[in-house]
Design a protein around this motif. Structure first.
Motif, PDB file in Angstrom:
ATOM      1  N   UNK A   8       0.737  -1.201  -0.642  1.00  0.00           N
ATOM      2  CA  UNK A   8       0.073   0.169  -0.054  1.00  0.00           C
ATOM      3  C   UNK A   8       0.977   1.308   0.060  1.00  0.00           C
ATOM      4  N   UNK A   9       0.275   2.554  -1.024  1.00  0.00           N
ATOM      5  CA  UNK A   9       1.643   3.308  -0.814  1.00  0.00           C
ATOM      6  C   UNK A   9       0.189   4.485  -0.096  1.00  0.00           C
ATOM      7  N   UNK A  10      -0.745   4.359   0.124  1.00  0.00           N
ATOM      8  CA  UNK A  10      -1.825   5.121   0.325  1.00  0.00           C
ATOM      9  C   UNK A  10      -1.197   5.368   2.090  1.00  0.00           C
TER      10      UNK A  10
ATOM     11  N   UNK B 220      -6.579  16.458   8.317  1.00  0.00           N
ATOM     12  CA  UNK B 220      -6.016  16.022   7.114  1.00  0.00           C
ATOM     13  C   UNK B 220      -4.805  16.301   8.007  1.00  0.00           C
ATOM     14  N   UNK B 221      -3.736  15.983   8.542  1.00  0.00           N
ATOM     15  CA  UNK B 221      -2.702  15.614   9.000  1.00  0.00           C
ATOM     16  C   UNK B 221      -2.502  13.721   9.247  1.00  0.00           C
ATOM     17  N   UNK B 222      -1.107  14.243   8.849  1.00  0.00           N
ATOM     18  CA  UNK B 222      -0.917  13.171   8.549  1.00  0.00           C
ATOM     19  C   UNK B 222      -0.029  12.754  10.196  1.00  0.00           C
ATOM     20  N   UNK B 223      -0.441  11.598  11.633  1.00  0.00           N
ATOM     21  CA  UNK B 223       0.474  11.469  12.786  1.00  0.00           C
ATOM     22  C   UNK B 223       0.845  10.707  12.316  1.00  0.00           C
ATOM     23  N   UNK B 224       0.924   9.198  11.911  1.00  0.00           N
ATOM     24  CA  UNK B 224       1.278   7.669  11.980  1.00  0.00           C
ATOM     25  C   UNK B 224       1.151   7.035  10.876  1.00  0.00           C
TER      26      UNK B 224
END
Length: 218
Positions: free
Chosen positions: A169-171, A178-182
């Motif tokens: 998975x590249x997602x 919309x913040x990437x925390x993990x």
């Protein structure tokens, strides 16, 4: 239950910690528009040449984190009808069909190396089922119910996926704001688990076939 960690592929626990995995001789095109290959996206025959070169140099693993979901429109048989649609060029178009198809050449290069390809997960229903390359084992119980499911996937051409050593998975999903925390290493598509492309990279580099996923109660 919650996902705690995944042990080194093929071994219980963390006998070989991912941080200690040595993956030598890696290559990347960080700015393809300025690379020798020319303007991005490259024709897939150019990507095939790069894979051949990296394989010859002894790359432990090669990761293609782009999606190749449609045939390459730069292949001669696809390109010539756009250039010469007139009937008097039909003989030229016939000869073009005898030239190497870019996707076929890329599939051959992928099959000859240790290559990981990727696919994207989405919350829109799509019937596609990504190909599973590595198995999962759950010493502490199946964590599948605790992993948020996705509804669909966008996959690359079957000929490319079938030729690859890994498929991940590249997602990178973000939180509601919309913040990437993990960054998960295990994903769920409906009732099936899939590894991230990074996890697949490590599995293929180590020559393993199975992930051991350890889980604990939330």
């Amino acid at each position: 239950m919650r996902q705690r960690r995944a042990g080194a592929p093929g071994t219980p626990g963390t006998a070989e910690r991912p941080g200690r995995v040595r993956v030598p001789r890696s290559g990347a095109a960080t700015d393809p528009g300025r690379a020798e290959g020319g303007q991005w996206p490259w024709p897939r025959i150019q990507i095939a040449r790069l894979i051949h070169k990296l394989t010859e140099l002894g790359a432990a693993v090669i990761v293609l984190d782009a999606l190749f979901k449609e045939p390459d429109n730069a292949s001669p048989a696809s390109l010539l009808p756009l250039w010469f649609p007139e009937s008097e060029f039909s003989a030229l178009r016939t000869k073009a069909k005898q030239l190497p198809d870019h996707d076929r050449v890329l599939a051959q290069a992928i099959a000859e190396g240790r290559v990981v390809v990727g696919f994207a997960l989405t919350n829109e229903f799509k019937i596609a089922e990504p190909l599973v390359k590595g198995g999962f084992a759950f010493p502490d119980g199946d964590p599948t119910p605790a992993i948020v499911p996705h509804k669909g996937a966008i996959v690359s051409l079957p000929s490319l996926t079938n030729a690859a050593s890994g498929n991940g998975v590249v997602t990178i999903p973000g939180d509601p704001d919309e913040v990437i925390r993990r960054v998960p290493i295990v994903f769920r598509l409906r009732e099936t688990l899939y590894p991230s492309v990074v996890a697949e990279m490590l599995r293929v580099a180590q020559g393993k076939s199975t992930y051991f996923v350890l889980a604990s109660a939330a």
